[in-house]
Motif scaffolding. Structure first.
Motif, PDB file in Angstrom:
ATOM      1  N   ASP A 196       0.867  -1.182   0.000  1.00 21.35           N
ATOM      2  CA  ASP A 196       0.000   0.000   0.000  1.00 21.35           C
ATOM      3  C   ASP A 196       0.901   1.228   0.000  1.00 21.35           C
ATOM      4  O   ASP A 196       1.470   1.605   1.021  1.00 21.35           O
ATOM      5  N   THR A 197       1.030   1.860  -1.156  1.00 25.12           N
ATOM      6  CA  THR A 197       1.939   2.993  -1.288  1.00 25.12           C
ATOM      7  C   THR A 197       1.544   4.139  -0.369  1.00 25.12           C
ATOM      8  O   THR A 197       2.401   4.825   0.194  1.00 25.12           O
ATOM      9  N   ARG A 198       0.234   4.338  -0.198  1.00 27.18           N
ATOM     10  CA  ARG A 198      -0.221   5.453   0.638  1.00 27.18           C
ATOM     11  C   ARG A 198       0.160   5.238   2.104  1.00 27.18           C
ATOM     12  O   ARG A 198       0.623   6.154   2.782  1.00 27.18           O
ATOM     13  N   ARG A 199      -0.015   4.028   2.603  1.00 24.15           N
ATOM     14  CA  ARG A 199       0.354   3.745   3.991  1.00 24.15           C
ATOM     15  C   ARG A 199       1.857   3.903   4.201  1.00 24.15           C
ATOM     16  O   ARG A 199       2.288   4.430   5.223  1.00 24.15           O
ATOM     17  N   LEU A 200       2.638   3.439   3.250  1.00 24.35           N
ATOM     18  CA  LEU A 200       4.081   3.585   3.355  1.00 24.35           C
ATOM     19  C   LEU A 200       4.473   5.048   3.379  1.00 24.35           C
ATOM     20  O   LEU A 200       5.292   5.488   4.200  1.00 24.35           O
ATOM     21  N   SER A 201       3.876   5.845   2.490  1.00 25.45           N
ATOM     22  CA  SER A 201       4.188   7.271   2.437  1.00 25.45           C
ATOM     23  C   SER A 201       3.825   7.958   3.739  1.00 25.45           C
ATOM     24  O   SER A 201       4.595   8.762   4.272  1.00 25.45           O
ATOM     25  N   ASN A 202       2.649   7.639   4.280  1.00 27.09           N
ATOM     26  CA  ASN A 202       2.233   8.243   5.544  1.00 27.09           C
ATOM     27  C   ASN A 202       3.172   7.866   6.679  1.00 27.09           C
ATOM     28  O   ASN A 202       3.496   8.695   7.546  1.00 27.09           O
ATOM     29  N   CYS A 203       3.608   6.616   6.693  1.00 25.15           N
ATOM     30  CA  CYS A 203       4.519   6.152   7.745  1.00 25.15           C
ATOM     31  C   CYS A 203       5.832   6.926   7.693  1.00 25.15           C
ATOM     32  O   CYS A 203       6.340   7.376   8.723  1.00 25.15           O
ATOM     33  N   VAL A 204       6.373   7.086   6.488  1.00 24.15           N
ATOM     34  CA  VAL A 204       7.649   7.794   6.355  1.00 24.15           C
ATOM     35  C   VAL A 204       7.483   9.267   6.701  1.00 24.15           C
ATOM     36  O   VAL A 204       8.294   9.842   7.437  1.00 24.15           O
ATOM     37  N   GLN A 205       6.420   9.895   6.182  1.00 20.03           N
ATOM     38  CA  GLN A 205       6.213  11.317   6.437  1.00 20.03           C
ATOM     39  C   GLN A 205       6.045  11.603   7.923  1.00 20.03           C
ATOM     40  O   GLN A 205       6.467  12.637   8.434  1.00 20.03           O
ATOM     41  N   THR A 206       5.444  10.665   8.639  1.00 20.81           N
ATOM     42  CA  THR A 206       5.193  10.860  10.071  1.00 20.81           C
ATOM     43  C   THR A 206       6.449  10.645  10.905  1.00 20.81           C
ATOM     44  O   THR A 206       6.593  11.232  11.981  1.00 20.81           O
ATOM     45  N   ASN A 207       7.366   9.819  10.416  1.00 22.25           N
ATOM     46  CA  ASN A 207       8.511   9.407  11.223  1.00 22.25           C
ATOM     47  C   ASN A 207       9.840   9.915  10.667  1.00 22.25           C
ATOM     48  O   ASN A 207      10.853   9.219  10.716  1.00 22.25           O
ATOM     49  N   VAL A 208       9.828  11.113  10.132  1.00 22.18           N
ATOM     50  CA  VAL A 208      11.063  11.777   9.737  1.00 22.18           C
ATOM     51  C   VAL A 208      11.081  13.171  10.358  1.00 22.18           C
ATOM     52  O   VAL A 208      10.038  13.720  10.707  1.00 22.18           O
ATOM     53  N   ARG A 209      12.260  13.703  10.491  1.00 27.39           N
ATOM     54  CA  ARG A 209      12.408  15.052  11.032  1.00 27.39           C
ATOM     55  C   ARG A 209      13.459  15.799  10.225  1.00 27.39           C
ATOM     56  O   ARG A 209      14.357  15.197   9.634  1.00 27.39           O
ATOM     57  N   ALA A 210      13.344  17.117  10.196  1.00 34.30           N
ATOM     58  CA  ALA A 210      14.296  17.950   9.474  1.00 34.30           C
ATOM     59  C   ALA A 210      15.451  18.332  10.391  1.00 34.30           C
ATOM     60  O   ALA A 210      15.257  18.590  11.578  1.00 34.30           O
ATOM     61  N   ALA A 211      16.642  18.349   9.829  1.00 38.44           N
ATOM     62  CA  ALA A 211      17.831  18.731  10.582  1.00 38.44           C
ATOM     63  C   ALA A 211      18.701  19.609   9.704  1.00 38.44           C
ATOM     64  O   ALA A 211      18.800  19.390   8.495  1.00 38.44           O
ATOM     65  N   SER A 212      19.316  20.622  10.307  1.00 38.46           N
ATOM     66  CA  SER A 212      20.184  21.542   9.572  1.00 38.46           C
ATOM     67  C   SER A 212      21.639  21.113   9.724  1.00 38.46           C
ATOM     68  O   SER A 212      22.054  20.619  10.774  1.00 38.46           O
ATOM     69  N   ILE A 213      22.404  21.315   8.664  1.00 46.41           N
ATOM     70  CA  ILE A 213      23.835  21.041   8.704  1.00 46.41           C
ATOM     71  C   ILE A 213      24.535  22.286   9.240  1.00 46.41           C
ATOM     72  O   ILE A 213      24.355  23.377   8.710  1.00 46.41           O
TER      73      ILE A 213
END
Length: 250
Positions: free
Chosen positions: A211-228
């Motif tokens: 399920d591409t949508r479930r995978l996308s939601n999982c990744v979008q929910t469990n990532v964070r932005a970080a600055s170099i």
């Protein structure tokens, strides 16, 4: 050659050739230069400057976050299913761009469904393991975050991960970057990468990419932005500690 100086005495000038410095002399010079720079390093001043930068960033108003609308599953290709890379008519990176895009999609799906996917992501969280970085990049690509996937594919490629370099070659072919494609093609050959032998072996009956949508939601929910630090480049994506567990539970 003889000349006469002010006292009337003849002097003789000789042309003396200078001996070029040895490699040891050059290395000693470089070592001394590095040591001088290290001696001049002011750690307290650096920490104070970093603290000032953090204080300025924290005082700035947060930008309103927009939740990305999940994209519907990609339609299955109507063209005949090609064989896996490396089997048949040479490397797939020499095939048409539309074929390269399809192949990169399949490669990412297989890369994130290997049995050791959780262990790879956890190693990436601990010490930026290049194999884990490649898997994380494939997850980002499947979640329509190709811009961030490219960063981590390059990172893993720099650690001589042939599969990540192959992903970069496929992407360059898909978007028509011929010069980049040529560079990545040479690099994967230098790494002795063979798609037929090094293609990831996915776990049988895996449901991660069903399920591409479930995978996308999982990744979008469990990532964070970080600055170099000390960089003008945009923020990079990093996984949260929950991503490995949430991914395998799909």
């Amino acid at each position: 050659m003889s000349i006469e100086d002010a006292t009337g005495t003849d002097t003789t000038q000789f042309n003396v050739e200078r001996t070029p410095p040895s490699i040891e002399d050059v290395m000693n010079t470089e070592r001394n230069q590095v040591q001088r720079e290290l001696d001049a390093w002011d750690l307290e001043a650096f920490v104070a400057k970093l603290g000032q930068r953090i204080a300025v960033v924290q005082q700035q108003p947060r930008r309103q976050r927009h939740t990305k609308t999940p994209q519907p599953p990609r339609p299955a290709p109507s063209r005949p299913t090609p064989s896996r890379p490396g089997r048949g008519n040479g490397p797939s990176i020499l095939r048409p761009p539309v074929h390269s895009e399809w192949e990169l999609q399949r490669l990412c799906e297989d890369a994130v469904t290997v049995p050791e996917v959780r262990a790879l992501l956890e190693r990436f969280l601990i010490d930026f393991d290049p194999c884990g970085a490649r898997v994380f990049a494939c997850l980002l690509y499947l979640a329509d975050r190709a811009d961030h996937a490219l960063f981590w594919w390059r990172f893993a490629s720099g650690a001589e991960d042939g599969l990540a370099a192959y992903c970069m070659a496929l992407h360059s072919s898909a978007v028509g970057e011929k010069r980049q494609l040529s560079t990545w093609t040479r690099y994967i050959r230098d790494l002795a990468f063979d798609p037929a032998r090094h293609w990831p072996q996915p776990k049988k009956n895996s449901t991660i990419t069903s399920d591409t949508r479930r995978l996308s939601n999982c990744v979008q929910t469990n990532v964070r932005a970080a600055s170099i630090p000390d960089s003008s480049s945009p923020a990079i994506m990093l996984p949260t500690a929950d991503l490995p567990r949430e991914l395998v539970s799909l």
